[in-house]
Scaffold this motif. Structure first.
Motif, PDB file in Angstrom:
ATOM      1  N   ILE A   1      -9.791  -6.653   0.518  1.00  0.00           N
ATOM      2  CA  ILE A   1      -8.456  -7.125   0.911  1.00  0.00           C
ATOM      3  C   ILE A   1      -8.624  -8.356   1.794  1.00  0.00           C
ATOM      4  CG2 ILE A   1      -6.353  -6.516   2.173  1.00  0.00           C
ATOM      5  CD1 ILE A   1      -7.088  -3.537   1.481  1.00  0.00           C
TER       6      ILE A   1
ATOM      7  N   ILE B   1      -5.593   1.096  -4.382  1.00  0.00           N
ATOM      8  CA  ILE B   1      -6.041  -0.238  -3.977  1.00  0.00           C
ATOM      9  C   ILE B   1      -7.363  -0.610  -4.673  1.00  0.00           C
ATOM     10  CG2 ILE B   1      -6.821  -1.575  -1.957  1.00  0.00           C
ATOM     11  CD1 ILE B   1      -3.864  -1.027  -1.783  1.00  0.00           C
TER      12      ILE B   1
ATOM     13  N   HIS C   1       0.841  -1.195   0.000  1.00  0.00           N
ATOM     14  CA  HIS C   1       0.000   0.000   0.000  1.00  0.00           C
ATOM     15  C   HIS C   1       0.883   1.254   0.000  1.00  0.00           C
ATOM     16  CE1 HIS C   1      -3.057   2.625   2.438  1.00  0.00           C
ATOM     17  NE2 HIS C   1      -3.169   2.862   1.152  1.00  0.00           N
TER      18      HIS C   1
ATOM     19  N   VAL D   1      -2.180  -7.331   1.328  1.00  0.00           N
ATOM     20  CA  VAL D   1      -1.671  -5.956   1.302  1.00  0.00           C
ATOM     21  C   VAL D   1      -0.746  -5.668   2.487  1.00  0.00           C
ATOM     22  CG1 VAL D   1      -2.332  -3.511   1.442  1.00  0.00           C
ATOM     23  CG2 VAL D   1      -3.634  -5.070  -0.016  1.00  0.00           C
TER      24      VAL D   1
END
Lengths: 378, 378
Positions: B185, B151, B140, B167
């Motif tokens: 995620i 993202i 990230h 991530v």
């Protein structure tokens, strides 16, 4: 931008003060104010000059505590289990064999770790085979049974068979004699939260030249980058490289605390520490027997001075006893672990907690617990 | 009994006070007094009622910080690298493939870790092959380049191909928006020592239901016992089992500090924190440009608000600049890392350090450094 779907938790919007408690279980032990204050010092970078100096001092302190001149001596950035993995991950390659003395929970755990990385783990309790073993794992102070295992002679025997001698001294180090170099130990580790009285989260470890010879000439990389001794040795200035390369961010404040705990050990003196742990444990054992309680380890010489195992008093539920002592006296003592689960009570007297005053407190608490807890069977 | 052959080290027989320093590198950041005080509270057992309550509160705090309702949310007992290994060790089995976006040092490290455990790591920078990838790794906030990567949309794309979205938000979390659940995620982790301002040594991590489905139905055990999610999820009360079984001794005082850091974030509010980091970073970037310095990341939207990368001023040795600022101002700023080594200066403004007052200090320090350091080339 999206809006928040998870709101700030109520529980975090009020303080959570932590009570003071006498920690007489098998660890963590109480942290003296001096060590706690050291840990609360200002944050520094993990590669700042002062941090490196502190790490160098930790290294000297571990060399003293372990009685070793090993160059590759450092603290793992994690608890004792991380050090156990560090020892096994680095010293073994896939397909190699480790011989493990299973005398309690720690040998079982070592076997569990060794098997996961594809090594063949041979238990002493199984019939021996002709496999060439490259590492022998032995627990010095077995906190589940309360036994201190004799170390003398094993190193020589291992070396005769070109095997590394790996010792877990998490629960014993600083409380009972061990001489890493003289006793031919190739890899040894301990935890910060036992006799050293630092908070859990760092684990001193040391590797002999013989161990380094094998580890630094591996055919394969160790399974873990985080615990790879090539990197760790550089981070701790144990190699020939001129600079320390960024590997991971060490737990800087935990290093402050660990340094302070090793400073206290250096001031006290190892021999004084060993002597005090022995005397306090004997004073405790005498008191227990006078109270009619039985020690789990009958052979006096085999009793670990840091963690005492008491046969769970017949007729009682051990959980009620530890619960009563926690509730009434705010003292932690614990039940058994692994193979000793349900069979014993365990009392730790480690580092600053090893004192006759604490023995008197826990004896009184035990006596009261036996009076007040339910006794169903005889 | 043998006598001691290694004597108490002199260096430990005197105190080693730690200086106060303004930590404006890429981490660790300064630890506010409130967090340091929390960490110095009395030691408790790693399975005591109060410790479990603190761990539950940490879990809630991480769920808030990550914007997730994931049940399997906890803190790894180690630094960010341990969390990275925890994510990779658990989500991949030998022979499986991971796709890694290498945009800086963190992708390289993830690849290094994945390769060690016998998985096939496919870099995006290499020509693609038709291998079925089970995990996609993405950073990230890339602290080596100073880039915040978008993202949105990636989670859906991963799930379309039955791939988990992993991530690394070590350098970004809390300083710039991320919505774990909404952005699909599956695994995310961060470190304690960046925006959260706790000491290094614990690493929040969270796993989606989709990730847990894969992890809890593995054919093989994860390579590490210490980082095995089956054990960790139980220790953190994330499974259906009625009791928490002893796995390892958690870093209890570090948990106190982590709880406090999450409490501060909850009080501040995520949106306020994101807003402050953005405004302070923009104020800093403006000041740098006014001084004639160039930002390494040209696209304003791609600038990571927590860690700013400045093109190393032409004609100067960057080491002299960071050294001058450390020596003269007692402020840490750092050089590049991995792919950005030698190319940039890096300044972190994270958590409590993200303030205009700190920007003014570091701008002044930079201006003075450019005046006083040797300029050889143009």
């Amino acid at each position: 931008m999206s809006s928040l779907s998870v709101l700030p938790p109520e529980c975090l919007l009020q303080p959570f003060p932590v009570p003071q408690r006498l920690m007489l279980g098998p660890g963590p032990s109480n942290v003296p104010a001096r060590i706690a204050a050291a840990g609360a010092q200002p944050m520094l970078g993990h590669l700042h000059t002062e941090t490196i100096e502190i790490m160098n001092q930790i290294k000297s302190g571990i060399q003293y505590a372990f009685q070793t001149r090993n160059r590759v001596t450092l603290a793992v950035s994690g608890p004792g289990h991380a050090a156990m993995e560090c020892a096994i991950f680095n010293s073994l390659e896939p397909g190699e064999s480790i011989l493990i003395a299973v005398n309690g929970i720690w040998g079982e755990r070592a076997a569990e770790i060794a098997e996961r990385i594809g090594t063949d783990s041979v238990f002493t309790r199984k019939p021996g085979t002709k496999i060439y073993k490259v590492v022998f794992f032995f627990t010095h102070g077995e906190s589940s049974t309360g036994v201190v295992h004799p170390i003398d002679g094993i190193g020589d025997l291992c070396h005769k068979y070109k095997c590394l001698f790996l010792v877990d001294s998490v629960a014993a180090l600083g409380g009972t004699p061990i001489f890493m170099d003289e006793q031919g130990i190739d890899i040894m580790y301990t935890g910060s939260q036992k006799v050293l009285n630092a908070p859990p989260g760092t684990a001193p470890i040391s590797f002999s030249e013989r161990a380094c010879q094998k580890i630094f000439n591996r055919r394969t990389k160790p399974i873990s980058y985080f615990l790879d001794l090539n990197w760790l040795a550089n981070y701790w200035g144990c190699d020939d490289k001129p600079v320390r390369v960024y590997h991971h961010t060490g737990p800087v404040s935990s290093f402050y605390g660990l340094r302070e705990s090793l400073a206290i050990l250096a001031e006290t003196g190892l021999e004084n520490s060993w002597k005090r742990h022995k005397e306090v444990a004997e004073y405790f054992h005498k008191g227990l027997e006078e109270m009619g309680l039985k020690l789990f380890v009958q052979d006096k010489k085999a009793r670990l001075p840091t963690v005492t195992t008491i046969v769970a008093p017949p007729g009682y539920d051990w959980r009620e006893i530890t619960g009563y002592i926690m509730k009434t006296y705010n003292i932690e003592i614990s039940g058994g672990l692994g193979p000793s689960a349900g069979m014993v009570l365990r009392v730790g007297l480690m580092g600053c907690n090893s004192s006759k005053a604490n023995v008197d407190k826990v004896l009184e608490a035990l006596a009261e617990a036996l009076k007040h807890c339910h006794k169903s069977r005889v």
